[in-house]
Design a protein around this motif. Structure first.
Motif, short mmCIF file in Angstrom:
data_model
loop_
_atom_site.label_atom_id
_atom_site.label_comp_id
_atom_site.label_asym_id
_atom_site.label_seq_id
_atom_site.Cartn_x
_atom_site.Cartn_y
_atom_site.Cartn_z
N GLN A 131 -3.83 32.50 -18.61
CA GLN A 131 -3.77 33.33 -19.82
C GLN A 131 -2.55 32.94 -20.67
N TRP A 132 -1.43 32.73 -19.99
CA TRP A 132 -0.19 32.35 -20.69
C TRP A 132 -0.39 31.02 -21.41
N ALA A 156 -1.00 27.75 -26.23
CA ALA A 156 -1.76 26.75 -26.99
C ALA A 156 -1.82 27.08 -28.49
N LYS A 157 -1.62 28.36 -28.81
CA LYS A 157 -1.70 28.77 -30.22
C LYS A 157 -0.51 28.27 -31.02
N SER A 158 0.67 28.18 -30.39
CA SER A 158 1.84 27.63 -31.08
C SER A 158 2.73 26.90 -30.09
N PRO A 159 2.26 25.75 -29.62
CA PRO A 159 3.02 25.02 -28.59
C PRO A 159 4.24 24.31 -29.16
N ASN A 160 5.18 23.97 -28.29
CA ASN A 160 6.28 23.11 -28.69
C ASN A 160 5.72 21.72 -28.99
N LYS A 183 -6.24 22.56 -19.61
CA LYS A 183 -5.76 23.38 -20.73
C LYS A 183 -4.65 22.65 -21.50
N PHE A 184 -3.77 21.98 -20.77
CA PHE A 184 -2.72 21.21 -21.44
C PHE A 184 -3.30 19.99 -22.15
#
Lengths: 124, 191
Positions: A44-45, A50-54, A80-81
């Motif tokens: 979930q995290w 994923a919505k605002s990744p570094n 996911k990554f």
């Protein structure tokens, strides 16, 4: 973003998910009684992340042992990554294994063959 | 008189276990707590005679996967309900008699007879594959399989074969019209 820190036990891994300090790390042993429940907040995290990744994310795995049920979830995490990478971000997996632990080394190699994320292998 | 018979039975058990070099025998429900207790027991025991790290790891791994198979599959059948073997399994760890002093892990649990052909096909497939074939099958199952409600990934048997480099020995015995008893023996030899 929320920081997740799960302290490892003899059958669950140490998990750090900290977007602000850019630390994503899994270490220790993973053979939880219920893998799905244990890893649900982790997945979930990552979806949230994923919505605002570094711009660059290093995903660190320093696992001593994981069972086959965990191995399936670890792939889900990596996929996911991979999605985040495909969105135009840089992802690198740092895969650590004990010097004489061929199984853990091979597990890292196998994941690197399945996902497109670059892996850096380190023995310690 | 009955009392004496039980005493003899226990003594016979004891002798049988020693003769067969069984170091751990358990019959009953396999829970996560049991899994943790048995694996740490085995680790401590192996530590006590300075077993080498790679052997310890293999035995630990096979034990975990076998125990999880038992806990996940032994109670799936409704028709097993009420017959005295619901959710139960037998779990044995022993030393190999052979010169190399390895180990073996033996398990037994009831399965629905309708599931036997599928299980047999998987076991046969695993036993036909070499190292690279097993690796590919594992990767394929990891990609395409999904976790069952009980957290089974369908990877345990493949992984046991990979980690030990041994063929899986198995047998099925008819229990009744609907159920069979699945026996599995995994050798962990010193290589």
């Amino acid at each position: 973003m929320e920081v997740i820190k799960i302290k490892g036990t003899e059958d669950t891994p140490n998990v750090i998910l900290d977007a602000e300090n850019n630390i994503i790390e899994f270490s220790g042993r993973s053979l939880p009684e219920d893998v799905v429940t244990f890893y649900a907040p982790v997945l979930q995290w990552i979806e949230e992340y994923a919505k605002s990744p570094n711009p660059k994310t290093e995903v660190i795995f320093r696992l001593e042992y994981f069972n086959t049920a965990s191995s399936k979830i670890l792939l889900d995490i990596l996929l996911k990554f991979e999605d985040i990478m495909n969105d135009g971000n840089e992802i690198v997996v740092q895969w650590y294994f004990q010097e004489d632990d061929e199984d853990m080394e091979e597990a890292g190699e196998e994941y690197s063959e399945i996902v497109d994320i670059p892996f850096e292998m380190h023995s310690y | 008189m009955e009392n004496v018979d039980y005493m003899n039975l226990v003594y016979d058990f004891h002798k049988e276990m020693l003769a067969n070099k069984f170091t751990l025998v358990y019959e009953g429900e396999i829970t996560h707590q049991i899994t943790k207790a048995f694996t740490s027991l085995a680790e401590n025991k192996m530590d006590s005679y300075s077993e080498d790290a790679s052997m310890k790891k293999k035995v630990f791994h096979v034990m975990v996967e076998c125990l999880q198979n038992l806990s996940k599959h032994a109670e799936e059948s409704d028709s097993i309900e009420g017959k005295g073997y619901a959710g139960n399994g037998i779990f044995i760890v022993g030393r190999l008699d052979e010169e190399n002093q390895g180990y073996h892990v033996l398990t037994g649990n009831a399965v629905e007879t309708t599931k036997v052909p599928e299980l047999k096909a998987l076991l046969e497939k695993i036993n036909q594959l070499d190292k690279d074939g097993l690796k590919e099958l594992f990767k394929k199952q990891m990609r395409e399989g999904s976790l069952s409600e009980k957290g089974g990934a369908g990877l345990g048997l493949i992984d046991i074969a990979r980690k030990t480099g041994e063929k899986l020995e198995y047998n099925f015995i008819d229990l009744d019209d609907n159920n069979s008893f699945f026996l599995l023996r995994t050798k962990i030899s010193r290589k």
